[in-house]
Design an enzyme around this catalytic site. Structure first.
Site, PDB file in Angstrom:
ATOM      1  CD  GLU A 285      -2.472  -1.247   2.634  1.00 26.03           C
ATOM      2  OE1 GLU A 285      -2.219  -0.410   3.799  1.00 26.03           O
ATOM      3  OE2 GLU A 285      -4.271  -1.904   2.918  1.00 26.03           O
ATOM      4  NE  ARG A 288       6.049  10.258   3.329  1.00 24.02           N
ATOM      5  CZ  ARG A 288       4.801  11.079   3.698  1.00 24.02           C
ATOM      6  NH1 ARG A 288       5.299  12.430   3.122  1.00 24.02           N
ATOM      7  NH2 ARG A 288       4.278  10.625   5.103  1.00 24.02           N
ATOM      8  NE  ARG A 324       3.826  15.737   3.573  1.00 24.63           N
ATOM      9  CZ  ARG A 324       5.424  16.276   4.078  1.00 24.63           C
ATOM     10  NH1 ARG A 324       6.207  17.199   3.515  1.00 24.63           N
ATOM     11  NH2 ARG A 324       6.577  15.288   5.052  1.00 24.63           N
ATOM     12  CE1 TYR A 328       1.861  14.786   9.469  1.00 24.74           C
ATOM     13  CE2 TYR A 328       2.842  15.437   7.277  1.00 24.74           C
ATOM     14  CZ  TYR A 328       1.069  14.336   8.618  1.00 24.74           C
ATOM     15  OH  TYR A 328       0.845  14.169   7.788  1.00 24.74           O
ATOM     16  CB  CYS A 353      -4.888  35.487   9.278  1.00 24.72           C
ATOM     17  SG  CYS A 353      -5.252  36.647   8.716  1.00 24.72           S
ATOM     18  CE1 TYR A 382      -0.818  10.713   3.337  1.00 30.04           C
ATOM     19  CE2 TYR A 382       0.999  10.794   2.507  1.00 30.04           C
ATOM     20  CZ  TYR A 382       0.107   9.957   2.469  1.00 30.04           C
ATOM     21  OH  TYR A 382       0.363   9.176   2.377  1.00 30.04           O
TER      22      TYR A 382
HETATM   23  C1  LIG Z   1      -1.254   6.381   4.977  1.00 29.23           C
HETATM   24  C2  LIG Z   1      -1.541   4.775   4.389  1.00 29.23           C
HETATM   25  C3  LIG Z   1      -0.598   4.485   3.813  1.00 29.23           C
HETATM   26  C4  LIG Z   1       0.915   5.226   2.626  1.00 29.23           C
HETATM   27  O1  LIG Z   1       1.450   5.536   3.448  1.00 29.23           O
HETATM   28  P1  LIG Z   1       2.016   6.399   2.567  1.00 29.23           P
HETATM   29  O2  LIG Z   1       3.988   6.279   4.310  1.00 29.23           O
HETATM   30  O3  LIG Z   1       1.911   7.730   2.094  1.00 29.23           O
HETATM   31  O4  LIG Z   1       3.284   4.755   2.487  1.00 29.23           O
HETATM   32  C5  LIG Z   1      -0.560   2.842   3.299  1.00 29.23           C
HETATM   33  N1  LIG Z   1      -1.601   1.814   4.537  1.00 29.23           N
HETATM   34  C6  LIG Z   1      -2.127   2.998   5.112  1.00 29.23           C
HETATM   35  C7  LIG Z   1      -3.228   1.627   6.235  1.00 29.23           C
HETATM   36  C8  LIG Z   1      -2.307   3.645   5.490  1.00 29.23           C
HETATM   37  O5  LIG Z   1      -3.203   4.567   6.375  1.00 29.23           O
END
Ligand SMILES: *Cc1c(COP(=O)(O)O)cnc(C)c1O
Length: 408
Positions: A285, A288, A324, A328, A353, A382
């Protein structure tokens, strides 16, 4: 694909090529705009795919984490290359389907799935729901029963590892709200055994955080999850999937893509080693790592303000378009579209503001003038997805570029 200056102008293209002049791409736009370079996304997807396969055959699907960037052209392109998506809400499931992602390649994650979101996802026939708690599993069972369907589920494990990233983006540590440890298993198994006709456990899933660079920690998490996988097999469950989440990081401080592409290759090798001997479809998954580098956020200098302590360049874009840095303390490279030669130190701020409305602090850049355009680099992940209309500003536009021309 990279950003570089030639003749004092910011270009995008293969290093050594003439490149495409960014100013030419945006000169007809008014207001802030995100640009995504589709070729860069494709290159990264292909690199990750090849890394996971390692020249052999691996049964796997890359599910792009679309919360990082849900532009329909990016989703459609990735789907055309065989990718699925990982979603975190019913809204994302809907966007994915509208963009043409096949339902049987959609995973629904997310910590607070409502009954409506579950019902919508099951009725669309999505691939898998990643379950965060026993109560959620019971809810999925009751919705599936109502629809006369069987829900394919995976349990999200919290492997309790510390991935050494920003505290706001760790998710696999025991103090985080995400996932479950082994103490949840008896309750989960009881629910499965209670509703066998409406729930089908396909495997386990994990996602330990974002901006990860430490392969040893990632491997430890996968191995811990595989232990639970083996345990469930001894309990009589036939699991045919393993979802190892996303999280691979990028080095925002530099524009050096080679370092992270080599991290991706090492990641592929590590994963193949960690899952050796397991007969499953591997699911990943990534978010980024596929899209961050593809994006530029371009704003215009409204004012240069020379205060005694520092010089502010105040743009028409800021934390409401790219959160971001404010959220962060993230550092993005700032690339003026024109390089006049002389250098100057700036804080790059927006119109909001709030004192947290900055895009970069204490950066030395080519000198800026009122009316100049400035690109914030590596804003493809993001970025727009977190943009808001705070202070009643408009959302930025989004442009998609392929082969140096705007396609969307
Ligand atoms: C945010 C998220 C990702 C992706 O994270 P990256 O750091 O962008 O690769 C994958 N799986 C789940 C469940 C997430 O919440």
């Amino acid at each position: 694909m990279a950003y570089f200056y030639s003749g004092g102008r910011l270009k995008v293209g293969a290093p050594g090529s003439n490149g495409t002049d960014i100013h030419d791409l945006v000169k007809d736009q008014t207001g802030p705009v995100y640009i995504y370079d589709l070729d860069n996304v494709v290159k990264r997807f292909e690199t990750l795919k090849a890394a996971l396969e390692g020249g052999g055959t691996l049964r796997h699907t890359i599910h792009f984490a679309m919360k990082s960037n849900s532009h329909p052209a990016i989703l459609a392109k990735l789907a055309s290359l065989g990718a699925g998506v990982d979603t975190v809400s019913g809204g994302e499931v809907k966007l994915a389907i509208e963009a043409g992602v096949p339902a049987d390649r959609i995973i629904l994650s997310g910590v607070a799935k409502t009954e409506r979101e579950i019902e919508y996802s099951l009725s669309q026939g999505i691939k898998q729901i990643n379950v965060e708690s026993p109560q959620e599993l019971a809810r999925i069972a009751s919705v599936a029963r109502k629809l006369g369907k069987t829900a394919d589920v995976a349990f999200r494990m919290n492997p309790d590892v510390n991935p050494k990233t920003h505290p706001y983006i760790t998710t696999g540590f025991r103090e985080n709200k995400f996932g479950m440890d082994e103490s949840f298993l008896p309750e989960l198994i009881a629910i499965l055994r209670d509703t066998p006709q409406h729930l089908r456990l396909r495997g386990l899933t994990q996602h330990i955080g974002s901006q990860l660079f430490d392969l040893a920690v990632m491997k430890e998490a996968i191995e811990k999850t595989i232990k639970v996988h083996r345990h469930l097999e001894t309990e009589g469950f036939q699991l045919d999937r393993l979802d190892i989440g996303g999280g691979i990081g990028i080095r925002y401080e530099t524009g050096d893509e080679e370092e992270e592409l080599s991290l991706v290759r090492d990641y592929g090798r590590m994963v193949r080693e960690a899952i050796r001997g397991l007969d499953v479809e591997l699911l990943t998954e990534p978010g980024r790592v596929l899209v961050a580098r593809s994006g530029l956020l371009i704003g215009e200098v409204q004012y240069i303000k020379r205060a005694p302590a520092k010089t502010f360049a105040i743009l028409d874009t800021g934390m409401h378009h790219l959160m971001r840095p404010a959220l962060y303390g993230a550092k993005h490279r700032v690339l003026p579209l024109h390089d006049r030669g002389a250098k100057q130190n700036y804080d790059i701020c927006g119109p909001i503001c709030e004192s947290s409305d900055f895009l970069a602090k204490d950066v030395t850049l080519p000198e800026l003038h009122q009316g100049d355009r400035v690109a914030i680099a590596d804003a493809g992940a993001y970025g727009f997805v977190m943009a808001s209309r705070y202070n009643a500003h408009e959302l930025p536009r989004e442009l998609v570029v392929e082969n140096g021309v705007i396609v969307n």
